[in-house]
Design an enzyme around this catalytic site. Structure first.
Site, mmCIF file in Angstrom:
data_model
loop_
_atom_site.group_PDB
_atom_site.id
_atom_site.type_symbol
_atom_site.label_atom_id
_atom_site.label_comp_id
_atom_site.label_asym_id
_atom_site.label_seq_id
_atom_site.Cartn_x
_atom_site.Cartn_y
_atom_site.Cartn_z
ATOM 1 N N GLU A 130 0.822 -1.216 0.000
ATOM 2 C CA GLU A 130 0.000 0.000 0.000
ATOM 3 C C GLU A 130 0.855 1.266 0.000
ATOM 4 O O GLU A 130 0.517 2.265 -0.644
ATOM 5 C CB GLU A 130 -0.898 -0.008 1.244
ATOM 6 C CG GLU A 130 -1.858 1.147 1.345
ATOM 7 C CD GLU A 130 -2.870 1.150 0.208
ATOM 8 O OE1 GLU A 130 -3.704 0.257 0.157
ATOM 9 O OE2 GLU A 130 -2.786 2.053 -0.650
ATOM 10 N N GLY A 135 1.851 7.251 -0.553
ATOM 11 C CA GLY A 135 2.058 7.261 0.905
ATOM 12 C C GLY A 135 0.901 6.756 1.722
ATOM 13 O O GLY A 135 0.522 5.589 1.644
ATOM 14 N N GLU A 191 14.637 16.619 -2.615
ATOM 15 C CA GLU A 191 15.929 16.083 -2.213
ATOM 16 C C GLU A 191 17.040 16.879 -2.887
ATOM 17 O O GLU A 191 16.800 17.616 -3.848
ATOM 18 C CB GLU A 191 16.009 14.617 -2.609
ATOM 19 C CG GLU A 191 15.026 13.792 -1.803
ATOM 20 C CD GLU A 191 15.165 12.309 -2.045
ATOM 21 O OE1 GLU A 191 16.240 11.881 -2.493
ATOM 22 O OE2 GLU A 191 14.197 11.600 -1.778
ATOM 23 N N ASP A 202 9.744 8.904 -10.517
ATOM 24 C CA ASP A 202 8.996 8.410 -9.352
ATOM 25 C C ASP A 202 7.522 8.236 -9.706
ATOM 26 O O ASP A 202 6.915 7.190 -9.423
ATOM 27 C CB ASP A 202 9.174 9.423 -8.204
ATOM 28 C CG ASP A 202 8.329 9.093 -7.005
ATOM 29 O OD1 ASP A 202 8.748 8.241 -6.197
ATOM 30 O OD2 ASP A 202 7.226 9.668 -6.869
ATOM 31 N N LYS A 206 4.943 4.720 -10.108
ATOM 32 C CA LYS A 206 3.613 4.603 -9.489
ATOM 33 C C LYS A 206 2.544 4.385 -10.557
ATOM 34 O O LYS A 206 1.595 3.611 -10.345
ATOM 35 C CB LYS A 206 3.318 5.857 -8.667
ATOM 36 C CG LYS A 206 4.239 5.963 -7.447
ATOM 37 C CD LYS A 206 4.221 7.348 -6.850
ATOM 38 C CE LYS A 206 5.149 7.434 -5.640
ATOM 39 N NZ LYS A 206 5.347 8.815 -5.178
ATOM 40 N N GLY A 305 6.412 11.033 3.535
ATOM 41 C CA GLY A 305 6.729 11.380 4.918
ATOM 42 C C GLY A 305 6.765 10.119 5.764
ATOM 43 O O GLY A 305 6.067 9.143 5.464
HETATM 44 N N1 LIG Z 1 10.308 8.585 2.601
HETATM 45 C C1 LIG Z 1 9.069 8.609 2.150
HETATM 46 O O1 LIG Z 1 8.321 9.571 2.340
HETATM 47 C C2 LIG Z 1 8.531 7.437 1.373
HETATM 48 C C3 LIG Z 1 7.200 7.467 0.906
HETATM 49 C C4 LIG Z 1 6.681 6.360 0.227
HETATM 50 C C5 LIG Z 1 7.507 5.266 -0.007
HETATM 51 N N2 LIG Z 1 8.809 5.280 0.427
HETATM 52 C C6 LIG Z 1 9.622 4.109 0.132
HETATM 53 O O2 LIG Z 1 10.054 3.545 1.369
HETATM 54 C C7 LIG Z 1 11.324 2.945 1.202
HETATM 55 C C8 LIG Z 1 12.272 3.507 2.258
HETATM 56 O O3 LIG Z 1 12.374 4.910 2.096
HETATM 57 P P1 LIG Z 1 13.043 5.825 3.207
HETATM 58 O O4 LIG Z 1 12.717 7.220 2.834
HETATM 59 O O5 LIG Z 1 12.684 5.356 4.573
HETATM 60 O O6 LIG Z 1 14.602 5.559 2.930
HETATM 61 P P2 LIG Z 1 15.844 5.912 3.870
HETATM 62 O O7 LIG Z 1 15.478 6.951 4.859
HETATM 63 O O8 LIG Z 1 16.998 6.136 2.969
HETATM 64 O O9 LIG Z 1 16.089 4.551 4.686
HETATM 65 C C9 LIG Z 1 16.632 3.414 4.099
HETATM 66 C C10 LIG Z 1 17.016 2.446 5.200
HETATM 67 O O10 LIG Z 1 17.531 1.252 4.608
HETATM 68 C C11 LIG Z 1 18.759 0.924 5.228
HETATM 69 N N3 LIG Z 1 19.592 0.221 4.272
HETATM 70 C C12 LIG Z 1 20.101 0.671 3.102
HETATM 71 N N4 LIG Z 1 20.786 -0.299 2.478
HETATM 72 C C13 LIG Z 1 20.704 -1.373 3.269
HETATM 73 C C14 LIG Z 1 21.211 -2.693 3.178
HETATM 74 N N5 LIG Z 1 21.950 -3.070 2.135
HETATM 75 N N6 LIG Z 1 20.945 -3.565 4.178
HETATM 76 C C15 LIG Z 1 20.200 -3.186 5.241
HETATM 77 N N7 LIG Z 1 19.683 -1.951 5.376
HETATM 78 C C16 LIG Z 1 19.940 -1.059 4.404
HETATM 79 C C17 LIG Z 1 19.356 2.238 5.680
HETATM 80 O O11 LIG Z 1 20.269 1.990 6.731
HETATM 81 P P3 LIG Z 1 20.982 3.198 7.534
HETATM 82 O O12 LIG Z 1 19.909 3.801 8.396
HETATM 83 O O13 LIG Z 1 22.013 2.519 8.320
HETATM 84 O O14 LIG Z 1 21.483 4.139 6.482
HETATM 85 C C18 LIG Z 1 18.097 2.973 6.146
HETATM 86 O O15 LIG Z 1 17.786 2.624 7.471
HETATM 87 C C19 LIG Z 1 11.734 3.213 -0.254
HETATM 88 O O16 LIG Z 1 11.368 2.121 -1.060
HETATM 89 C C20 LIG Z 1 10.896 4.425 -0.612
HETATM 90 O O17 LIG Z 1 10.654 4.522 -1.999
HETATM 91 C C21 LIG Z 1 9.326 6.335 1.113
#
Ligand SMILES: NC(=O)c1ccc[n+]([C@@H]2O[C@H](COP(=O)([O-])OP(=O)(O)OC[C@H]3O[C@@H](n4cnc5c(N)ncnc54)[C@H](OP(=O)(O)O)[C@@H]3O)[C@@H](O)[C@H]2O)c1
Length: 429
Positions: A130, A135, A191, A202, A206, A305
């Site tokens: 989902e 989001g 970013e 992006d 979607k 977020g």
């Molecule tokens: N941010 C949003 O608003 C949002 C919205 C919708 C969907 N998403 C999706 O949610 C997902 C995560 O996004 P995010 O914004 O939370 O990303 P993020 O803040 O960059 O977090 C990524 C996490 O993955 C960890 N990581 C990276 N490589 C790894 C590996 N090889 N093994 C284990 N852990 C690893 C990182 O570790 P460290 O903490 O140690 O760096 C970090 O904790 C993505 O698919 C994104 O498209 C995000």
């Protein structure tokens, strides 16, 4: 209620993962009551183990995500790492070891959703995502389940908050693209490298996911036509205003009129101010769905977020845990229609074309002839003259995109046409 907890492995503890862990901890009792069993955070895989992660016991942190999903006692893996690898291998390994998966990974699902679905089905596990589109907004489940008895003809949405924020700023303040992007960056909406958002990658991921679900067919990222919004100018907004429109970056998934094919595309477009999507401000997302029986539906809310996205992840976690307790699975891939995805040239829509032309008699007739020769019918023309030069704004009736491209190519060859200042599709009428 079952007392033995369901074990959850969290892969990634960044913006989304840290909020998933927080809500799992603070809402533990409610989640247990809703699921019918407690859920236990059994391990958290990250890249940097020494980073301080408030509220997560140090002994749960690991850098070995593969070992975590292979443990054998994990019921559900929540993948919030993002990207293609290692996320894909970790998800398939999770299925092989008897875990269902909740993911927020739009990039992976758009590129290789079919492989993941096949692996889930082979091992009798769930794949829920989902959070991958828009989001917090409940959208995947409504399309996959609530509307499963209807026929969806069109899904049109604002599915990227960064670009909506930038376009909204341009619309309201008259700012140019760069100025609005700078503001979005300063406020944390864009970013440091905004390419994935502003170039529409992006939103295209979607669109692929939404089109596949809506039309029960496979649509991959490569099937989606994509144009970013970096070329949108303050002059385009001024033109849009004169037409009673605004400009949005839209993801549009359509079933062809004959029902034999589908299209999926992302590009900036003018939409009338009276359309519900026109009122979606700042970084909000909204998706407008048109279905045979249901009619028009609009889904609106925060599209990104940490906490909003975690809300969607937790909703999936509850559903998947309930399925686990019932030894059942939710809906898998539905791609039975096998409808082909048509190229952009087949898309039929209206266009707003702004031309710089010589300000002399006969130019308008010349331009009109080119449109007619390509089968593109003109709705309105507006001409403004200035110092021997003029600008000509043509709005067309509905025409195939290929016919419009041919028209523009021919217009560029006219001596009297100095340049094509902008071409924008007009949607939502
Ligand atoms: N941010 C949003 O608003 C949002 C919205 C919708 C969907 N998403 C999706 O949610 C997902 C995560 O996004 P995010 O914004 O939370 O990303 P993020 O803040 O960059 O977090 C990524 C996490 O993955 C960890 N990581 C990276 N490589 C790894 C590996 N090889 N093994 C284990 N852990 C690893 C990182 O570790 P460290 O903490 O140690 O760096 C970090 O904790 C993505 O698919 C994104 O498209 C995000």
């Amino acid at each position: 209620m079952r007392t033995r907890p369901l074990k959850v492995a969290l892969l990634g503890c960044g913006v989304v993962g840290s909020e998933v862990a927080r809500i799992m901890t603070t809402h533990a009792d409610d989640l247990a009551a809703r699921i019918g069993a407690p859920v236990e955070l059994a391990g958290v895989a990250v890249r940097r183990p020494d980073k301080v992660r408030g509220g997560i016991p140090a002994e749960l942190i690991t850098t070995d995500a593969t070992a975590l999903v292979k443990r054998g006692d994990i019921d559900v893996v929540v993948e919030v790492i993002g990207g293609i690898e290692p996320a894909r291998s970790l998800i398939t390994t999770a299925f092989e070891h008897g875990a269902s998966v909740v993911s927020a990974n739009k990039a992976l699902l758009a590129q290789d959703g079919a492989t993941l679905y096949a692996a889930a089905e082979q091992h009798g596990q769930d794949l829920y995502y989902e959070a991958a589109v828009a989001g917090a907004i409940p959208l995947i489940r409504p399309l996959r389940e609530s509307l499963a008895g209807d026929k969806i003809n069109r899904v049109m949405g604002i599915v990227n908050g960064t670009t909506n924020f930038i376009l909204d700023k341009m619309d309201n303040s008259g700012a140019g693209y760069s100025e609005a992007l700078d503001e979005a960056t300063a406020l944390g909406y864009a970013e440091a490298d905004p390419t994935a958002d502003v170039e529409g990658f992006d939103a295209a991921a979607k669109a692929a996911i939404l089109a596949g679900i809506a039309f029960h067919t496979r649509v991959r990222l490569d099937d989606v036509y994509r144009e970013g919004m970096t070329e949108v100018t303050a002059a385009d907004f001024a033109s849009a205003k004169q037409m009673g429109c605004t400009i949005k970056l839209l993801a549009i998934c359509e079933r062809a009129a004959d029902g034999e094919s589908v299209t999926a595309r992302v590009h900036p477009a003018m939409i009338p101010l009276t359309h519900p999507l026109a009122s979606v401000r700042e970084a909000y997302n909204a998706v407008f769905v048109e279905a045979d029986a249901a009619g028009q539906l609009m889904f609106y809310g925060p599209g990104a977020g940490g906490a909003p996205t975690a809300s969607a992840v937790l909703g999936d976690l509850v559903a998947v845990c309930r399925n686990k307790l019932n030894e059942a699975t939710g809906p898998g891939e539905s791609a039975y229609t096998q409808l082909p995805v048509s190229p952009m040239g087949d898309v039929v829509t209206r266009y707003h074309i702004s031309l710089d032309v010589a300000d002399k008699p006969g130019v308008l007739a010349q331009v009109a002839t080119v449109f007619a020769e390509h089968g593109v019918s003109i709705d309105t023309v507006r001409q403004q003259g200035k110092d021997g030069e003029a600008s000509l704004v043509v709005v067309t009736h509905r025409a195939p995109d290929a016919a419009l491209s041919g028209t523009v190519e021919a217009l560029r060859k006219l001596d009297t046409v100095r340049g094509v200042a902008s071409i924008m599709r007009v949607e939502g009428e």
